[in-house]
Design a protein around this motif. Structure first.
Motif, mmCIF file in Angstrom:
data_model
loop_
_atom_site.group_PDB
_atom_site.id
_atom_site.type_symbol
_atom_site.label_atom_id
_atom_site.label_comp_id
_atom_site.label_asym_id
_atom_site.label_seq_id
_atom_site.Cartn_x
_atom_site.Cartn_y
_atom_site.Cartn_z
ATOM 1 N N TRP A 84 2.688 -34.228 -19.050
ATOM 2 C CA TRP A 84 3.482 -33.108 -19.591
ATOM 3 C C TRP A 84 2.892 -31.826 -19.556
ATOM 4 O O TRP A 84 3.546 -30.930 -19.964
ATOM 5 N N THR A 109 13.925 -22.617 -17.585
ATOM 6 C CA THR A 109 14.311 -23.991 -18.178
ATOM 7 C C THR A 109 15.622 -24.556 -17.549
ATOM 8 O O THR A 109 16.354 -25.620 -18.215
ATOM 9 N N LEU A 144 16.275 -28.017 -16.563
ATOM 10 C CA LEU A 144 15.604 -29.185 -17.548
ATOM 11 C C LEU A 144 16.960 -29.525 -18.512
ATOM 12 O O LEU A 144 17.707 -28.792 -18.888
ATOM 13 N N THR A 149 18.037 -34.950 -22.424
ATOM 14 C CA THR A 149 16.807 -35.547 -22.125
ATOM 15 C C THR A 149 15.870 -35.212 -22.868
ATOM 16 O O THR A 149 15.045 -35.784 -23.642
ATOM 17 N N GLN A 150 15.487 -33.797 -23.175
ATOM 18 C CA GLN A 150 14.425 -33.332 -23.922
ATOM 19 C C GLN A 150 14.338 -33.588 -25.247
ATOM 20 O O GLN A 150 13.430 -34.034 -25.826
ATOM 21 N N VAL A 169 5.802 -32.273 -25.357
ATOM 22 C CA VAL A 169 7.281 -32.400 -25.282
ATOM 23 C C VAL A 169 8.031 -31.515 -26.217
ATOM 24 O O VAL A 169 9.018 -30.888 -25.918
ATOM 25 N N ILE A 190 7.818 -28.119 -24.856
ATOM 26 C CA ILE A 190 8.759 -27.860 -23.786
ATOM 27 C C ILE A 190 10.316 -27.827 -24.398
ATOM 28 O O ILE A 190 11.099 -26.898 -23.980
ATOM 29 N N LEU A 191 10.508 -28.769 -25.380
ATOM 30 C CA LEU A 191 11.947 -28.728 -25.945
ATOM 31 C C LEU A 191 12.192 -27.292 -26.578
ATOM 32 O O LEU A 191 13.371 -26.699 -26.434
ATOM 33 N N LYS A 231 13.037 -24.863 -23.989
ATOM 34 C CA LYS A 231 14.328 -25.136 -23.498
ATOM 35 C C LYS A 231 15.255 -24.360 -24.537
ATOM 36 O O LYS A 231 16.373 -23.799 -24.182
ATOM 37 N N GLN A 269 19.097 -36.621 -17.523
ATOM 38 C CA GLN A 269 18.321 -35.374 -16.581
ATOM 39 C C GLN A 269 18.701 -36.022 -15.054
ATOM 40 O O GLN A 269 19.031 -35.041 -14.537
#
Lengths: 84, 84
Positions: A19, A32, A35, A39-40, A73, A76-77, A80, B22
């Motif tokens: 990741w 993003t 993405l 999912t995130q 994660v 990343i979220l 996003k 995803q």
């Protein structure tokens, strides 16, 4: 049996550190678009539950792997949610 | 202890099914630009190793969760390789 334990250890390392490149790429590009938000979000929730599970059963490898994954994660979220 | 097992079960379900949105989004949009190729490759390799580990130790939940995840993640990786 040691070989199998090493295999599980390598698997855990790979599914944790993987990741980092996604987090760095997203930090760099702020892109993003491809993405999936669902999912995130669900992945972050699942990794969070794995972390709670690891703490409750007192399993150090589960706690360690999921702590690192959770931080990456959630980062990343957050990007996003910010960049869409 | 049953509550803890249910928690682990829910965590495994979430970190498995989360890859479906995803995969569907990428199938629909053919857009993989913001996905990290390194992340997808290393994650697929790691999930594959988890699957082998599950088979070697004979753990049905590990085998089931990682089989489903592996199919979805390899599909996303294949689309990343195709669409760039």
């Amino acid at each position: 049996m040691l070989g199998i334990q090493i295999l599980g250890f390598v698997a855990a390392i790979l599914t944790t550190v993987c990741w980092l490149p996604q987090a760095l790429k997203t930090l760099r590009t702020k892109d993003t678009k491809s993405l999936s938000l669902v999912t995130q979000s669900v992945f972050a929730a699942g990794v969070g539950l794995w972390l709670v599970y690891g703490i409750l059963v007192g399993n150090a490898p589960i706690i360690f792997a999921n702590s690192v994954t959770f931080v990456l994660v959630v980062l990343i979220l957050a990007m996003k949610l910010r960049y869409g």
